[in-house]
Enzyme design. Structure first.
Site, PDB file in Angstrom:
ATOM      1  N   LYS A   1      -3.131  -9.424   8.923  1.00  0.00           N
ATOM      2  CA  LYS A   1      -4.057  -8.710   9.950  1.00  0.00           C
ATOM      3  C   LYS A   1      -5.270 -10.593  10.107  1.00  0.00           C
ATOM      4  O   LYS A   1      -5.596 -11.057   8.917  1.00  0.00           O
ATOM      5  CB  LYS A   1      -5.158  -8.039   9.750  1.00  0.00           C
ATOM      6  CG  LYS A   1      -5.869  -7.808   8.626  1.00  0.00           C
ATOM      7  CD  LYS A   1      -7.352  -8.125   8.889  1.00  0.00           C
ATOM      8  CE  LYS A   1      -8.458  -7.947   7.716  1.00  0.00           C
ATOM      9  NZ  LYS A   1      -9.220  -8.457   7.427  1.00  0.00           N
TER      10      LYS A   1
ATOM     11  N   ASP B   1      -9.126  -0.569   4.449  1.00  0.00           N
ATOM     12  CA  ASP B   1      -8.462  -1.816   5.539  1.00  0.00           C
ATOM     13  C   ASP B   1      -7.056  -0.564   5.838  1.00  0.00           C
ATOM     14  O   ASP B   1      -6.643  -1.416   7.194  1.00  0.00           O
ATOM     15  CB  ASP B   1      -8.035  -3.018   4.897  1.00  0.00           C
ATOM     16  CG  ASP B   1      -9.043  -3.771   5.446  1.00  0.00           C
ATOM     17  OD1 ASP B   1     -10.912  -3.178   5.737  1.00  0.00           O
ATOM     18  OD2 ASP B   1      -9.650  -4.880   5.115  1.00  0.00           O
TER      19      ASP B   1
END
Length: 279
Positions: A13, A134
């Site tokens: 990401k 996360d």
């Protein structure tokens, strides 16, 4: 006969902007960010087994409870009350401690794979948050607006964004990056999400920031060099992702991203560079 392992993809990401609003009394940080999944990442081979084992290829990482993948697998098996285990081989392609969420993505991918292998009534997002802040994002399968400590997720659709990732070979721990931010009190206002999304849709320069970038860059000049190199390669809106040290910049097309990545790879043969796009 050993069962044939299934292969799973753990996407990287990037943070299309990262604002750190404040430090909370519990020492976590209140974030405002836009997370985007990429079409580059790590791969995992997972098969059912009597016990849990993890082997890592491509990086010098432990295969025990110090590894997020192992912790995620153990957490799922315990929560689902599964007596069996899994053989996991993690093929690391992403650089370590690089701001691309590799460890968190690999952990989320492991949770999804084991939920498929051993179906049970388990609250995956809650389990993911226990493994790491996360990790829940990577269960979503889309881009997301992120708030809180990373647990407040609002899925978003993004246009196809070609880009180039450039990592100058510096490892930056998130703990250090946030510690430097706290010491400097460099907290930032919320991102202007409508303006940011408009720029991404139109190809304009993106009005984002990374609150962690100034302090990390001050200690690692190679990051400033990487950002400048991305601009010089004809790409736009360069930014450090997460706590670094990977930097990225956007391209006008996949072809431009490929060409720029090739040029940067020959210019910086010791650095990790790849063209990628949001997915």
């Amino acid at each position: 006969m050993h069962p044939t392992p299934r292969t799973y993809f753990g996407p990287a990401k990037i943070n299309l902007g990262l604002s750190v609003l404040r430090q909370r009394p519990d020492h976590y940080h209140e974030l405002h960010s836009l997370f985007a999944r990429l079409d580059v990442g790590d791969t995992l081979e997972i098969s059912p087994a009597e016990t849990l084992s993890l082997r890592v290829e491509g990086a010098d990482l432990p295969g025990d409870s110090r590894n997020l993948v192992y912790r995620a697998a153990r957490a799922y098996l315990d929560a689902a009350r599964i007596q069996a285990g899994a053989d996991i081989v993690l093929h690391k392609h992403l650089p370590l401690a690089s701001g691309l969420g590799g460890g968190s993505s690999d952990a989320a991918t492991t949770l999804l794979a084991l939920a498929e292998l051993y179906p049970a009534k388990v609250d995956l997002p809650a389990l993911a948050l226990q493994v790491g802040a996360d990790v829940p994002f990577f269960l979503l399968g889309s881009a997301a607006l992120v708030g809180g400590i990373g647990e407040q997720l609002t899925p978003l659709r993004l246009p196809h964004l070609p880009l180039v990732l450039l990592n100058p070979g510096v490892e930056v721990s998130a703990r250090d990056a946030y510690g430097w931010l706290d010491a400097s009190q460099g907290f930032t206002p919320a991102l202007d999400i409508p303006a940011l999304l408009h720029a991404l849709a139109t190809g304009a320069e993106v009005p984002y920031l990374n609150a962690l970038q100034p302090e990390v860059q001050a200690r690692h000049p190679a990051i400033a060099q990487a950002l400048a190199a991305l601009s010089a390669a004809g790409l736009h809106s360069p930014l450090m992702s997460g706590s670094g040290s990977t930097c990225f910049a956007l391209a006008r097309s996949d072809e431009q991203a490929q060409t720029a990545a090739k040029a940067l790879a020959s210019q910086f043969p010791r650095w990790w560079v790849t063209a990628a796009s949001t997915c």
